[in-house]
Scaffold this active site. Structure first.
Site, PDB file in Angstrom:
ATOM      1  N   SER A 101      -3.295-115.718  63.192  1.00  0.00           N
ATOM      2  CA  SER A 101      -2.824-115.508  61.823  1.00  0.00           C
ATOM      3  C   SER A 101      -1.995-114.235  61.645  1.00  0.00           C
ATOM      4  CB  SER A 101      -3.997-115.517  60.850  1.00  0.00           C
ATOM      5  OG  SER A 101      -4.671-114.291  60.889  1.00  0.00           O
ATOM      6  N   LYS A 137      -9.086-112.582  52.912  1.00  0.00           N
ATOM      7  CA  LYS A 137      -7.871-111.811  53.148  1.00  0.00           C
ATOM      8  C   LYS A 137      -7.280-111.319  51.833  1.00  0.00           C
ATOM      9  CE  LYS A 137      -6.674-114.011  57.515  1.00  0.00           C
ATOM     10  NZ  LYS A 137      -5.857-115.022  58.179  1.00  0.00           N
TER      11      LYS A 137
END
Ligand SMILES: Nc1ncnc2c1ncn2[C@@H]1O[C@H](COP(=O)(O)OP(=O)(O)OP(=O)(O)O)[C@@H](O)[C@H]1O
Ligand SMILES: [Mg+2]
Length: 831
Positions: free
Chosen positions: A691, A734
């Site tokens: 990611s 996140k």
């Protein structure tokens, strides 16, 4: 009756009136009573002479007992009792040896007044003693008592002829009745003498009555003791016979082992344990085996332990599920703030169970950073369902045997932890929490995850085989919940069987609520404090969350709250009466200097650096990825202990950049002459793979082109070789981290759009979310200016600029603490 006036007023009875001279025979240990007819053995010369003298005159004789039975010669009246018996001699037989056998018949009591002579026999002056019999009711009553006593005495086994009782009934004269008792051999010479000397008949009856009652008591006691002894003997006899019979039966059945009792007991326990037929057969076989080996063999203990384990398992013990959805919902809310989706999922499961009891339990997996409530949620589920709760940590388990047990051939073998926990839980349908599935290890001792697979797989776990038990245990009714910090490290076959529930962490607001509603009351209680003692202001709560904790969950928050409580509790203990208001100032005083600063974003726009969003074991985080160009032949070097997936991700990004170098304004030679150094700070090592792809690519483009990156942007997304941006996991964590660090813009893959539903509104209001499909769109959003594509020939500015800019490294100390929440100067998300 009164005294007797004449010598011959009654047939056969001799009586004397007044003192009279009489021959006397001294008796040894014998007392003769009036009315007694007794044989008398006479040996001493003087006694024989006295007898003969009496016979010669056909007169009466005095029979008086001597005080000392062993004394041969009586020379003085004091050596005799003073009272004796006046007797008639009925018969005399001269025996060969010179002794005489006489039959004497008592006539009355007499008292010796004086000795006349002692030679050739004793002659005394004696007078007859009359019976004094008061004619009172008392005498009559006492007579009856004595008669009844005599009957009882005889009935209880007195050493007298049985006719004595009848004789006693027929006696009408009280004095005679009393004298009759003297026949009893239970009386001592002294007692007889006492009776003889007592002329008062009432008194004599009393003495006799006392004697009889005591004698009766003795006889009764004796009888009791005897019957006890007898019954004791009977019992022993009975037991002995039964035992012999039992032995014979056992011999017949082939059960001769001396440990029979224990074996029988074990067998009974097996019968009562509610085991499935197969298991019971197995257990009984073991018990039989035990009975056949010698009791001293260590194998006996091994078998006993084994059977005990089988017996102790909850084969058919289950708790009844609480299927009342409303009360379950209430319990879940009582224990946890928020977590709406998770609670709903649990209630759905319960609702379905009310319809179909046979439903296989799903295997839930709670995935999230520490302290977000995974474990406590599991407990709460157990409470809501009314089930037992057991928990086992898989962290650091390398050995399959820990899960599945050791074979019994090992010394000290035991079942594995699954079976051990089932036993401890005591029911076959507990909520079973398997903590840290992501930390399960694997090495030469076998693969614990494959054992775990058998535990969790609904196709297999109805016959879960523990190596030690050797018989299957049905785990289908167990509700398994696994927990993990990260999903990726969980072996795929395991992951496939779980229903993953993400607990990404809490927003600042949620933490404050959890703190106020749950943690503060809990810790107040723990520390013995009440609202009278302490209040924490809202500002202090914000400060607590922001400056003293840095976590996705609330574990440290709870610890710091406990810290505050401790300080207050101490001051209360030291006598503080007033309530303590904990404001920001006091908080700083209590907890010391602030520990964490948010705002890890760059203070200024940087070249060759970009901010990425990652999920680590402790939740979401922001990391600054730095790239510099160095002279060298290699493509790039990566530092910061990155994994293989990260490395490949960086390579993909670089390849995309090379393929689009012209449009990005980067000259070919740049790649040939330089080595890229990509550094990811070790503290923020992302564990979720690819990611960071677009972040690395962005930092590289910035390094090559010298175009600065917008400091307010954080990003996450996987990159493909063709520059497409793919979705990533852990979006909520996140974005929470981006929010905490003060980012104003977050770039994320469009494919993650569906996950945005999880993002709290308060955060979406403060952060602009940009959804992208391609790397071009990323650069568009983050670079401060567009790269100038190369038309033809070398573009000096680009290359020169690159090197000049690249030298300007971000100053690690240059980060400033950002005020929080950041000023909202952007319109809400464009997504
Ligand atoms: N939503 C919530 N409402 C109330 N209390 C909460 C909530 N979330 C967590 N807590 C509390 O936070 C503490 C830590 O939670 P817990 O031990 O369950 O964390 P965890 O997720 O199991 O962490 P780890 O991964 O370290 O095992 C507990 O006291 C728990 O009650
Ligand atoms: Mg836990």
């Amino acid at each position: 009756m009164t005294d007797r006036p004449s010598e011959q007023d009654e047939e056969q009875h001799v009586h004397i009136v007044g003192p009279r001279e009489l021959p006397l025979v001294a008796l040894r240990e014998t007392v003769i009573f009036p009315e007694m007819i007794v044989p008398l053995q006479v040996g001493r010369d003087k006694s024989v002479a006295a007898l003969n003298a009496a016979v010669a005159t056909n007169g009466p004789i005095a029979l008086v007992t001597q005080r000392q039975a062993e004394q041969e010669e009586i020379g003085d009246p004091s050596e005799l009792y003073t009272v004796g018996t006046l007797a008639r001699i009925a018969q005399v037989v001269q025996l060969q040896d010179g002794t005489v056998r006489a039959i004497v018949q008592g006539q009355g009591r007499l008292r010796v007044l004086s000795f006349v002579s002692t030679d050739p026999y004793i002659t005394v002056i004696a007078e007859e003693l009359p019976n004094v019999t008061p004619d009172s009711i008392e005498v009559q009553a006492l007579m009856r008592t004595v008669q009844a006593q005599i009957e009882q005495y005889v009935a209880n086994g007195a050493p007298v002829p049985p006719e004595a009782a009848v004789a006693a009934r027929n006696i009408t004269e009280p004095g005679l009745l009393a004298d009759m008792v003297a026949y009893s051999p239970d009386l001592s010479t002294e007692q007889r003498m006492e009776l003889l000397q007592t002329t008062d008949v009432l008194e004599r009856l009393r003495i006799v009555s006392t004697f009889l009652s005591r004698q009766i008591e003795i006889l009764e006691l004796k009888g009791k003791i005897q019957s006890e002894v007898k019954s004791e003997m009977d019992k022993t006899q009975r037991e002995y016979i039964l035992r012999e019979q039992l032995k014979a039966i056992q011999r017949e059945l082939g059960e001769e082992d001396p440990q029979q009792a224990e074996i029988n007991e074990l067998r009974e326990k097996v019968e009562a344990a509610g085991m499935p037929e197969e298991v019971k057969t197995r257990a009984l076989k073991e018990v039989d085996r035990m009975s056949r080996i010698p009791s001293a063999s260590p194998e006996v203990g091994v078998i006993r332990t084994y059977v005990d384990w089988l017996v102790a398992l909850p084969w058919d013990t289950a708790t009844t599920d609480n299927l009342d959805i409303k009360s379950a919902a209430k319990i879940l809310d009582e224990d946890h703030y928020g977590l709406e989706k998770i609670k709903e999922r649990i209630l759905e499961y319960l609702a379905v169970r009310t319809l179909a009891d046979t439903l296989r339990s799903p295997i839930l997996a709670f995935v999230g950073p520490p302290g977000v409530g995974k474990t406590s949620l599991g407990k709460s589920i157990a409470r809501a369902m009314g089930r037992k709760f057991v928990r086992m940590s898989l962290g650091g388990i390398h050995d399959e045997a820990e899960i599945r047990g050791h074979r019994r051939t090992y010394i000290g073998a035991l079942p594995g932890r699954i079976i051990q926990n089932i036993k401890t839980g005591g029911s076959n349908n507990p909520v079973f929490m398997l903590d840290e599935v992501d930390k399960i290890g694997m090495d030469f001792r076998g693969d614990p995850s494959s054992a775990l697979l058998e535990v969790l797989d609904p196709e297999q776990n109805n016959t879960f085989q523990d190596n030690y038990l050797e018989v299957p245990f049905d785990l289908t009714r167990v509700l398994f919940i696994t927990t993990a910090n990260l999903l990726d490290p969980i072996p795929a076959p395991l992951r496939d069987r779980m229903e993953v529930v993400q607990l990404p962490g809490y927003t600042e607001q949620e933490k404050i609520e959890i703190g106020k509603r749950f943690l503060i009351p809990k810790q107040m209680k723990n520390h013995g404090l009440t609202e009278k003692h302490i209040a924490i202001t809202d500002e202090a709560m914000v400060e607590l969350v922001r400056s003293y904790t840095h976590e996705a969950g609330v574990r440290n928050l709870e610890r710091e709250i406990a810290n505050v409580m401790r300080k207050v509790a101490r001051s209360v203990a030291e006598g503080r009466k007033r309530k303590t208001f904990v404001d920001v100032k006091k908080l700083n005083l209590f907890l010391g200097p602030q520990r964490f600063e948010y705002g890890e974003l760059e203070a200024e726009d940087q070249t060759g650096a970009a901010t990425g969003l990652v999920v680590t074991e402790v939740g979401g985080d922001v990391i600054a990825i730095e790239v510099t160009l160095m002279e060298g032949k290699e493509d790039f070097i990566l530092t910061g202990q990155l994994g293989e997936v990260m490395r490949e991700s960086a390579r993909a990004g670089l390849s995309w950049i090379r393929a689009h170098a012209a449009s990005l304004g980067i000259k070919r030679e740049v790649f040939e002459r330089n080595t890229l150094h990509i550094h990811v700070p070790a503290g923020g090592i992302p564990k979720d793979g690819p990611s960071a792809g677009i972040t690395m690519a962005t930092a590289m483009v910035s390094a090559f082109t010298g175009i600065p990156v917008n400091k307010d942007v954080a990003m996450t997304g996987e990159i493909t070789l063709r520059g497409r941006v793919l979705p990533i996991g852990g979006l909520k964590s996140k974005i929470l981290a981006a929010h905490l660090s003060g980012a104003k813009i977050v770039i994320l893959p469009r494919k993650n759009e569906k996950d945005l539903r999880d993002i709290p509104d308060e955060i979406r209001k403060q952060i602009k979310l940009i959804l992208v499909d391609t790397m071009d769109q990323v650069l568009e959003a983050v670079l401060r200016r567009r790269p100038t594509p190369l038309i033809a020939g070398p573009a000096k500015t680009a290359e020169g600029g690159t090197e000049a800019e690249a030298g300007k490294q971000p100053d690690p100390e240059g980060r400033v603490r950002r005020s929080f929440p950041p000023p909202v100067d952007q319109p809400p998300a464009m997504a």
